[in-house]
Write a protein that holds these residues in place. Sequence first.
Motif, PDB file in Angstrom:
ATOM      1  N   VAL A   1       0.853  -1.190   0.000  1.00 34.56           N
ATOM      2  CA  VAL A   1       0.000   0.000   0.000  1.00 34.56           C
ATOM      3  C   VAL A   1       0.887   1.237   0.000  1.00 34.56           C
ATOM      4  N   ALA A   2       0.646   2.133  -0.959  1.00 32.60           N
ATOM      5  CA  ALA A   2       1.425   3.370  -1.060  1.00 32.60           C
ATOM      6  C   ALA A   2       0.954   4.377  -0.014  1.00 32.60           C
ATOM      7  N   ALA A   3       1.694   5.473   0.096  1.00 33.85           N
ATOM      8  CA  ALA A   3       1.385   6.490   1.107  1.00 33.85           C
ATOM      9  C   ALA A   3      -0.007   7.080   0.923  1.00 33.85           C
ATOM     10  N   ASP A   4      -0.487   7.137  -0.328  1.00 34.56           N
ATOM     11  CA  ASP A   4      -1.807   7.721  -0.581  1.00 34.56           C
ATOM     12  C   ASP A   4      -2.943   6.720  -0.406  1.00 34.56           C
ATOM     13  N   GLY A   5      -2.608   5.495  -0.001  1.00 37.11           N
ATOM     14  CA  GLY A   5      -3.633   4.484   0.234  1.00 37.11           C
ATOM     15  C   GLY A   5      -3.899   3.580  -0.954  1.00 37.11           C
ATOM     16  N   ALA A   6      -3.418   3.973  -2.136  1.00 37.50           N
ATOM     17  CA  ALA A   6      -3.588   3.130  -3.324  1.00 37.50           C
ATOM     18  C   ALA A   6      -2.583   1.986  -3.287  1.00 37.50           C
ATOM     19  N   LEU A   7      -2.795   1.002  -4.153  1.00 41.07           N
ATOM     20  CA  LEU A   7      -1.819  -0.079  -4.247  1.00 41.07           C
ATOM     21  C   LEU A   7      -0.513   0.456  -4.814  1.00 41.07           C
ATOM     22  N   ASP A   8       0.586   0.006  -4.252  1.00 35.86           N
ATOM     23  CA  ASP A   8       1.906   0.309  -4.798  1.00 35.86           C
ATOM     24  C   ASP A   8       2.195  -0.767  -5.842  1.00 35.86           C
ATOM     25  N   ARG A   9       1.804  -0.483  -7.084  1.00 38.56           N
ATOM     26  CA  ARG A   9       1.893  -1.490  -8.142  1.00 38.56           C
ATOM     27  C   ARG A   9       3.338  -1.908  -8.418  1.00 38.56           C
ATOM     28  N   ARG A  10       4.264  -0.963  -8.280  1.00 36.91           N
ATOM     29  CA  ARG A  10       5.669  -1.299  -8.502  1.00 36.91           C
ATOM     30  C   ARG A  10       6.160  -2.297  -7.448  1.00 36.91           C
ATOM     31  N   ARG A  11       5.822  -2.026  -6.186  1.00 36.95           N
ATOM     32  CA  ARG A  11       6.241  -2.930  -5.105  1.00 36.95           C
ATOM     33  C   ARG A  11       5.589  -4.300  -5.263  1.00 36.95           C
ATOM     34  N   LEU A  12       4.319  -4.304  -5.607  1.00 35.70           N
ATOM     35  CA  LEU A  12       3.618  -5.568  -5.810  1.00 35.70           C
ATOM     36  C   LEU A  12       4.250  -6.348  -6.961  1.00 35.70           C
ATOM     37  N   GLY A  13       4.615  -5.630  -8.023  1.00 33.58           N
ATOM     38  CA  GLY A  13       5.267  -6.269  -9.162  1.00 33.58           C
ATOM     39  C   GLY A  13       6.593  -6.897  -8.787  1.00 33.58           C
ATOM     40  N   GLN A  14       7.346  -6.204  -7.927  1.00 36.04           N
ATOM     41  CA  GLN A  14       8.631  -6.746  -7.478  1.00 36.04           C
ATOM     42  C   GLN A  14       8.438  -8.047  -6.697  1.00 36.04           C
ATOM     43  N   ILE A  15       7.380  -8.092  -5.905  1.00 35.79           N
ATOM     44  CA  ILE A  15       7.126  -9.275  -5.082  1.00 35.79           C
ATOM     45  C   ILE A  15       6.778 -10.482  -5.946  1.00 35.79           C
ATOM     46  N   VAL A  16       5.949 -10.266  -6.960  1.00 31.49           N
ATOM     47  CA  VAL A  16       5.426 -11.416  -7.709  1.00 31.49           C
ATOM     48  C   VAL A  16       6.275 -11.798  -8.915  1.00 31.49           C
ATOM     49  N   PHE A  17       7.169 -10.908  -9.367  1.00 29.80           N
ATOM     50  CA  PHE A  17       7.873 -11.176 -10.624  1.00 29.80           C
ATOM     51  C   PHE A  17       8.699 -12.452 -10.555  1.00 29.80           C
ATOM     52  N   ASP A  18       9.453 -12.631  -9.476  1.00 27.49           N
ATOM     53  CA  ASP A  18      10.339 -13.792  -9.364  1.00 27.49           C
ATOM     54  C   ASP A  18       9.761 -14.900  -8.484  1.00 27.49           C
ATOM     55  N   ASP A  19       8.490 -14.785  -8.137  1.00 25.27           N
ATOM     56  CA  ASP A  19       7.873 -15.769  -7.240  1.00 25.27           C
ATOM     57  C   ASP A  19       6.600 -16.305  -7.896  1.00 25.27           C
ATOM     58  N   PRO A  20       6.696 -17.432  -8.598  1.00 24.31           N
ATOM     59  CA  PRO A  20       5.521 -17.966  -9.307  1.00 24.31           C
ATOM     60  C   PRO A  20       4.317 -18.205  -8.403  1.00 24.31           C
ATOM     61  N   ALA A  21       4.564 -18.634  -7.166  1.00 20.26           N
ATOM     62  CA  ALA A  21       3.445 -18.892  -6.254  1.00 20.26           C
ATOM     63  C   ALA A  21       2.733 -17.590  -5.894  1.00 20.26           C
ATOM     64  N   ALA A  22       3.517 -16.536  -5.637  1.00 16.09           N
ATOM     65  CA  ALA A  22       2.918 -15.236  -5.320  1.00 16.09           C
ATOM     66  C   ALA A  22       2.175 -14.682  -6.530  1.00 16.09           C
ATOM     67  N   ARG A  23       2.753 -14.867  -7.717  1.00 17.21           N
ATOM     68  CA  ARG A  23       2.099 -14.385  -8.938  1.00 17.21           C
ATOM     69  C   ARG A  23       0.776 -15.111  -9.160  1.00 17.21           C
ATOM     70  N   ALA A  24       0.782 -16.420  -8.919  1.00 20.22           N
ATOM     71  CA  ALA A  24      -0.449 -17.198  -9.075  1.00 20.22           C
ATOM     72  C   ALA A  24      -1.506 -16.738  -8.072  1.00 20.22           C
ATOM     73  N   ARG A  25      -1.060 -16.411  -6.850  1.00 23.02           N
ATOM     74  CA  ARG A  25      -1.993 -15.938  -5.822  1.00 23.02           C
ATOM     75  C   ARG A  25      -2.612 -14.600  -6.235  1.00 23.02           C
ATOM     76  N   LEU A  26      -1.770 -13.701  -6.762  1.00 18.38           N
ATOM     77  CA  LEU A  26      -2.270 -12.405  -7.214  1.00 18.38           C
ATOM     78  C   LEU A  26      -3.238 -12.575  -8.385  1.00 18.38           C
ATOM     79  N   ASN A  27      -2.867 -13.422  -9.346  1.00 12.88           N
ATOM     80  CA  ASN A  27      -3.731 -13.641 -10.511  1.00 12.88           C
ATOM     81  C   ASN A  27      -5.078 -14.225 -10.110  1.00 12.88           C
ATOM     82  N   ALA A  28      -5.063 -15.112  -9.115  1.00  9.15           N
ATOM     83  CA  ALA A  28      -6.312 -15.726  -8.662  1.00  9.15           C
ATOM     84  C   ALA A  28      -7.248 -14.688  -8.047  1.00  9.15           C
TER      85      ALA A  28
END
Length: 200
Positions: free
Chosen positions: A55-82
Amino acid sequence: MGITGGIASGVTLVARMFGELGAVVIEADQVSREVVRPGTDTYRAIVDAFGREVVAADGALDRRRLGQIVFDDPAARARLNAITHPAIRRRIWERIEQIRRDTPDAVVIVDIPLLLDTAGPETFNLDGVIVVAATPQLQVERTMRRDGLSREDAQRRLEAQRPVALKATEADWVIDNSGAIAQTRAQVETLWRELTTANN
């Protein structure tokens, strides 16, 4: 019609060209931003799954941070996609149905980057699939310029996707965006005439 391709193959450019010719364009990337706005069920599910660090400072999703988390983690990416894909599909389906009710003769182009990876045209009751293709070398170079990435990082992003050449074999139409913009536009105009003739 669904339109898809690969990273930096030019899908957005080609979709915009169709829009200029009169198509109604629905962009999945824009829809994906709408369904994760603060207060939505999808937003809450993502925060529950990945924590306040996305969550970014303005309350919106921090898409860049979320992308960093899921890019190299297939399980996390699958969880996000679901979490996100059902909401995105539902919103796109609602838009298509609304357009068909309001303007039955409209040519609707749905820009879905992962159309042939996570869903098929039958998911959205599409009449066909357009794949925008470019050479892998061009995709890497365009990604480097667009995103300010090193060649190695751009290559990694390219390799994380199914090759555009493979997607092209599953397409009803292919637009080759490896050359000059004028050449791409000529292909789009030719296909537009075909689509609008078939629609009349």
